[in-house]
Design a protein around this motif. Structure first.
Motif, PDB file in Angstrom:
ATOM      1  N   ASP A  49       0.316   0.037  -5.751  1.00 34.78           N
ATOM      2  CA  ASP A  49      -0.190   1.367  -5.445  1.00 34.78           C
ATOM      3  C   ASP A  49       0.099   1.725  -3.984  1.00 34.78           C
ATOM      4  O   ASP A  49      -0.123   0.919  -3.082  1.00 34.78           O
ATOM      5  CB  ASP A  49      -1.703   1.396  -5.705  1.00 34.78           C
ATOM      6  CG  ASP A  49      -2.264   2.811  -5.752  1.00 34.78           C
ATOM      7  OD1 ASP A  49      -2.000   3.584  -4.817  1.00 34.78           O
ATOM      8  OD2 ASP A  49      -2.970   3.133  -6.730  1.00 34.78           O
ATOM      9  N   LYS A  50       0.570   2.937  -3.766  1.00 33.93           N
ATOM     10  CA  LYS A  50       0.918   3.353  -2.411  1.00 33.93           C
ATOM     11  C   LYS A  50      -0.301   3.517  -1.514  1.00 33.93           C
ATOM     12  O   LYS A  50      -0.162   3.637  -0.291  1.00 33.93           O
ATOM     13  CB  LYS A  50       1.719   4.651  -2.451  1.00 33.93           C
ATOM     14  CG  LYS A  50       3.118   4.484  -3.030  1.00 33.93           C
ATOM     15  CD  LYS A  50       3.899   5.787  -2.997  1.00 33.93           C
ATOM     16  CE  LYS A  50       5.303   5.582  -3.551  1.00 33.93           C
ATOM     17  NZ  LYS A  50       6.097   6.833  -3.543  1.00 33.93           N
ATOM     18  N   THR A  51      -1.502   3.533  -2.096  1.00 33.17           N
ATOM     19  CA  THR A  51      -2.704   3.627  -1.259  1.00 33.17           C
ATOM     20  C   THR A  51      -3.074   2.295  -0.631  1.00 33.17           C
ATOM     21  O   THR A  51      -3.878   2.236   0.303  1.00 33.17           O
ATOM     22  CB  THR A  51      -3.900   4.132  -2.080  1.00 33.17           C
ATOM     23  OG1 THR A  51      -4.208   3.179  -3.110  1.00 33.17           O
ATOM     24  CG2 THR A  51      -3.600   5.489  -2.707  1.00 33.17           C
ATOM     25  N   ALA A  52      -2.503   1.205  -1.137  1.00 34.09           N
ATOM     26  CA  ALA A  52      -2.793  -0.126  -0.581  1.00 34.09           C
ATOM     27  C   ALA A  52      -2.011  -0.311   0.726  1.00 34.09           C
ATOM     28  O   ALA A  52      -0.857   0.129   0.830  1.00 34.09           O
ATOM     29  CB  ALA A  52      -2.427  -1.214  -1.582  1.00 34.09           C
ATOM     30  N   HIS A  78      -9.546  -6.526  -3.495  1.00 27.47           N
ATOM     31  CA  HIS A  78      -9.591  -6.261  -2.057  1.00 27.47           C
ATOM     32  C   HIS A  78     -10.107  -4.852  -1.788  1.00 27.47           C
ATOM     33  O   HIS A  78     -10.961  -4.646  -0.904  1.00 27.47           O
ATOM     34  CB  HIS A  78      -8.198  -6.434  -1.452  1.00 27.47           C
ATOM     35  CG  HIS A  78      -8.126  -6.098   0.002  1.00 27.47           C
ATOM     36  ND1 HIS A  78      -7.707  -4.867   0.457  1.00 27.47           N
ATOM     37  CD2 HIS A  78      -8.438  -6.821   1.106  1.00 27.47           C
ATOM     38  CE1 HIS A  78      -7.765  -4.842   1.772  1.00 27.47           C
ATOM     39  NE2 HIS A  78      -8.195  -6.015   2.198  1.00 27.47           N
ATOM     40  N   GLN A  79      -9.612  -3.888  -2.530  1.00 33.24           N
ATOM     41  CA  GLN A  79     -10.039  -2.513  -2.312  1.00 33.24           C
ATOM     42  C   GLN A  79     -11.514  -2.321  -2.654  1.00 33.24           C
ATOM     43  O   GLN A  79     -12.166  -1.429  -2.105  1.00 33.24           O
ATOM     44  CB  GLN A  79      -9.159  -1.557  -3.126  1.00 33.24           C
ATOM     45  CG  GLN A  79      -7.715  -1.498  -2.605  1.00 33.24           C
ATOM     46  CD  GLN A  79      -6.817  -0.607  -3.433  1.00 33.24           C
ATOM     47  OE1 GLN A  79      -6.930  -0.557  -4.666  1.00 33.24           O
ATOM     48  NE2 GLN A  79      -5.905   0.101  -2.786  1.00 33.24           N
ATOM     49  N   ALA A  80     -12.051  -3.190  -3.517  1.00 32.81           N
ATOM     50  CA  ALA A  80     -13.471  -3.133  -3.868  1.00 32.81           C
ATOM     51  C   ALA A  80     -14.338  -3.923  -2.888  1.00 32.81           C
ATOM     52  O   ALA A  80     -15.562  -4.013  -3.064  1.00 32.81           O
ATOM     53  CB  ALA A  80     -13.685  -3.653  -5.285  1.00 32.81           C
ATOM     54  N   GLY A  81     -13.713  -4.528  -1.875  1.00 31.44           N
ATOM     55  CA  GLY A  81     -14.452  -5.286  -0.881  1.00 31.44           C
ATOM     56  C   GLY A  81     -14.831  -6.684  -1.314  1.00 31.44           C
ATOM     57  O   GLY A  81     -15.645  -7.344  -0.645  1.00 31.44           O
ATOM     58  N   GLN A  82     -14.245  -7.182  -2.401  1.00 32.83           N
ATOM     59  CA  GLN A  82     -14.628  -8.484  -2.942  1.00 32.83           C
ATOM     60  C   GLN A  82     -13.624  -9.589  -2.640  1.00 32.83           C
ATOM     61  O   GLN A  82     -13.849 -10.743  -3.026  1.00 32.83           O
ATOM     62  CB  GLN A  82     -14.804  -8.369  -4.463  1.00 32.83           C
ATOM     63  CG  GLN A  82     -15.892  -7.392  -4.873  1.00 32.83           C
ATOM     64  CD  GLN A  82     -15.945  -7.215  -6.392  1.00 32.83           C
ATOM     65  OE1 GLN A  82     -15.595  -8.116  -7.148  1.00 32.83           O
ATOM     66  NE2 GLN A  82     -16.395  -6.050  -6.833  1.00 32.83           N
TER      67      GLN A  82
END
Length: 366
Positions: free
Chosen positions: A155-158, A327-331
């Motif tokens: 995903d380009k948002t990463a 990672h994006q979920a903070g986990q």
């Protein structure tokens, strides 16, 4: 086109930044503008000729970047896509057919031998062949040729500059816990070695609710970080009695253990610390020919399992996006392991990694 790459020309020697020519992508290949590449212990294993990787060679196998061009027949990605480059595999053997590409029957030649199937490289300097295709990428360079099979669209948002280590080291540690050993929530895990792979295992164990999580290392700073990242206990191996301490913490011995050190003495401890029906995963890159002596009675009577784990038993197209989502979920804060260097300072990045001053050096190509 001309690129800049870090070339390895002698065992244990420095990386030299050199202008090279790179070919256009062939059928099934992808030209990637590399954004950043992680520095991995396996690069040093190849540099130092513990594996028969030919030199001069461009190493680097944890690259992330943007697709520049694609060769004939490529449909998986298109120019402009963001990708993580991971290990290469044939796609034809029994393991690949079983979605187990980490055990591809052609894993060794496709990842370590510095050439395409036909023996060509894709990189040269004024007529001199520079070996490439390391892990199907050779990404210590501003541009890299990889293959459709070992490019994972993300995903380009990463944040692309941190994603390269997901292609090998981070994926190996996390996958050992989640895919290979399948550690259930509430089960004990001892992780030997608190480097990038070991701490990724700690992060994954924390994410799935395993426990107690026990980290073992001889570097106090790394042990402190392991506790910050989710380990319940941190044992300094230099103080001795590691096996007995793990048995005391767990009551009956660890139910799972992972060795990331490839040190034969430590690997033996990772097996000895197990309780009945315990499972040990060996993920460190040992020297060819190393032999691991075990207590045969303990292994047999305890029903213990000792197994090798390559690249975390991962199907990268599935697992890397899963780790990014965590990672994006903070986990799964694996970015805490990373320190950046410009490509011009790759030798400092390597030195800091080898000295244990940095967990995961990542070189940026801009």
């Amino acid at each position: 086109m001309q690129i800049t790459a870090a070339v390895t020309r002698s065992p244990a020697g420095p990386f030299s930044l050199e202008p090279l020519e790179i070919e256009e992508p062939r059928a099934g290949e992808i030209l990637v503008r590399v954004v950043a590449t992680g520095v991995c212990h396996t690069d040093m294993v190849m540099r130092d000729q513990h594996l028969p990787t030919p030199q001069p060679v461009v190493l680097g196998h944890e690259g992330a970047g943007i697709v520049e061009r694609v060769g004939p027949g490529v449909t998986k990605v298109a120019p402009g896509d963001h990708v993580v480059m991971t290990f290469n595999s044939c796609g034809r053997c029994l393991s690949c057919a079983d979605h187990a590409p980490t055990y591809c029957h052609e894993f060794f030649p496709r990842n370590f031998m510095g050439a395409r199937e036909d023996g060509s490289s894709g990189l040269s300097r004024e007529g001199e062949t520079i070996h490439a295709n390391i892990f199907g990428q050779s990404s210590f360079a501003t541009y890299a040729l990889c293959h459709e099979r070992n490019a994972v669209k993300v995903d380009k948002t990463a944040p692309l500059e941190i994603l390269g280590p997901l292609g090998c080291g981070v994926m190996t540690g996390a996958g050992a816990v989640m895919n290979a050993l399948k550690v259930p929530a509430g089960r004990s895990l001892a992780v030997f070695g608190a480097g990038a792979v070991g701490l990724s295992a700690v992060l994954a164990a924390k994410a799935i609710g395993a426990g107690p999580i026990i980290a073992v290392d001889i570097n106090p700073d790394r042990l402190a970080l392991a506790l910050e990242l989710g380990a319940d206990h941190a044992l300094n191996g230099a103080e001795g009695g590691v096996v007995e301490k793990i048995q005391a913490i767990t009551g009956t011995g660890a139910q799972f253990s992972i060795d990331t050190t490839a040190n034969l003495k430590v690997m033996r401890q990772a097996v000895d610390c197990l309780g009945a029906r315990g499972v040990c995963g060996l993920v460190g890159a040992s020297k060819m020919g190393d032999e691991l002596p075990l207590d045969a009675v303990s292994v047999m009577s305890g029903g213990k399992v000792v197994r090798g784990v390559v690249e975390g038993d991962a199907d990268p197209d599935v697992f890397i996006p899963e780790l990014i989502a965590l990672h994006q979920a903070g986990q799964f804060p694996f970015d805490r392991l990373i320190q950046f260097y410009p490509l011009s300072e790759i030798n400092q990045a390597v030195a800091d990694g080898e000295a244990g001053r940095v967990i995961k050096p990542v070189v940026r190509m801009a």
